[in-house]
Design an enzyme around this catalytic site. Structure first.
Site, mmCIF file in Angstrom:
data_model
loop_
_atom_site.group_PDB
_atom_site.id
_atom_site.type_symbol
_atom_site.label_atom_id
_atom_site.label_comp_id
_atom_site.label_asym_id
_atom_site.label_seq_id
_atom_site.Cartn_x
_atom_site.Cartn_y
_atom_site.Cartn_z
ATOM 1 N N HIS A 1 0.852 -1.187 0.000
ATOM 2 C CA HIS A 1 0.000 0.000 0.000
ATOM 3 C C HIS A 1 0.892 1.243 0.000
ATOM 4 O O HIS A 1 2.021 1.214 0.500
ATOM 5 C CB HIS A 1 -0.883 0.025 1.238
ATOM 6 C CG HIS A 1 -2.005 -0.965 1.219
ATOM 7 N ND1 HIS A 1 -3.169 -0.751 1.900
ATOM 8 C CD2 HIS A 1 -2.141 -2.165 0.597
ATOM 9 C CE1 HIS A 1 -3.981 -1.775 1.717
ATOM 10 N NE2 HIS A 1 -3.372 -2.657 0.925
ATOM 11 N N GLU B 1 0.962 3.945 1.776
ATOM 12 C CA GLU B 1 1.446 4.404 3.076
ATOM 13 C C GLU B 1 2.627 3.565 3.558
ATOM 14 O O GLU B 1 3.617 4.109 4.046
ATOM 15 C CB GLU B 1 0.338 4.328 4.136
ATOM 16 C CG GLU B 1 -0.870 5.184 3.836
ATOM 17 C CD GLU B 1 -1.978 4.427 3.122
ATOM 18 O OE1 GLU B 1 -3.155 4.722 3.396
ATOM 19 O OE2 GLU B 1 -1.678 3.556 2.274
ATOM 20 N N CYS C 1 -6.230 2.304 5.653
ATOM 21 C CA CYS C 1 -6.929 1.098 6.081
ATOM 22 C C CYS C 1 -6.363 0.655 7.437
ATOM 23 O O CYS C 1 -5.431 1.274 7.968
ATOM 24 C CB CYS C 1 -6.760 -0.005 5.040
ATOM 25 S SG CYS C 1 -5.064 -0.646 4.924
ATOM 26 N N CYS D 1 -2.551 -0.157 7.263
ATOM 27 C CA CYS D 1 -1.731 1.056 7.172
ATOM 28 C C CYS D 1 -1.787 1.857 8.468
ATOM 29 O O CYS D 1 -0.775 2.421 8.896
ATOM 30 C CB CYS D 1 -2.165 1.892 5.979
ATOM 31 S SG CYS D 1 -1.787 1.074 4.409
#
Length: 147
Positions: free
Chosen positions: A47, A49, A77, A80
């Protein structure tokens, strides 16, 4: 956020959801950058992040990122949010809300959960319309199974 939006557009070239993140040091210099790479790397943890935090930790030379701001085009999410807490990031700025998987105030509020050992200042909705529009256009082009 505009710089993160520009980076997010690049993710669509690989079929990834257009999300990007930047980590800024105390002076506002970008020390970490990431955009979703789950499809291209075949990695469920790739992801934006997480990738930006990894790069920032290398730049700082420490896993503790206590003097930074994370800017991301979509609400983090749960995974993250956990990485943000683990890195001791003090501030997160995000664009679009994620009503399906958000963990910074929409579905969950992991980043500000007082039961945890670290809480984060959260600034939501920065350039929300542009961030949301990019995601909507991406998913519209993916068909009904993509959501």
């Amino acid at each position: 956020m505009r710089e993160a939006l520009a980076d997010a557009r690049l993710a669509t070239a690989t079929g990834d959801v257009p999300v990007a993140a930047l980590v800024l040091d105390a002076s506002g210099t970008v020390i970490g950058r990431g955009s979703n790479r789950r499809e291209v790397d075949h990695d469920p943890t790739a992801h934006a992040e997480v990738l930006a935090l990894r790069e920032a930790a290398v730049a700082v030379g420490d896993w503790r990122l206590t003097e930074v701001t994370l800017v991301v085009t979509l609400e983090p999410c749960v995974m993250c949010a956990g990485a943000i807490l683990a890195a001791r990031v003090p501030r997160v700025v995000f664009g679009a809300w994620d009503e399906k998987a958000g963990a910074a105030g929409s579905v969950y509020d992991v980043l500000r959960d007082r039961r945890l050992n670290h809480q984060v200042e959260v600034y939501a909705g920065v350039e929300a319309e542009a961030c949301s529009l990019m995601l909507t256009e991406f998913f519209r082009g993916q068909g009904p199974a993509a959501s």
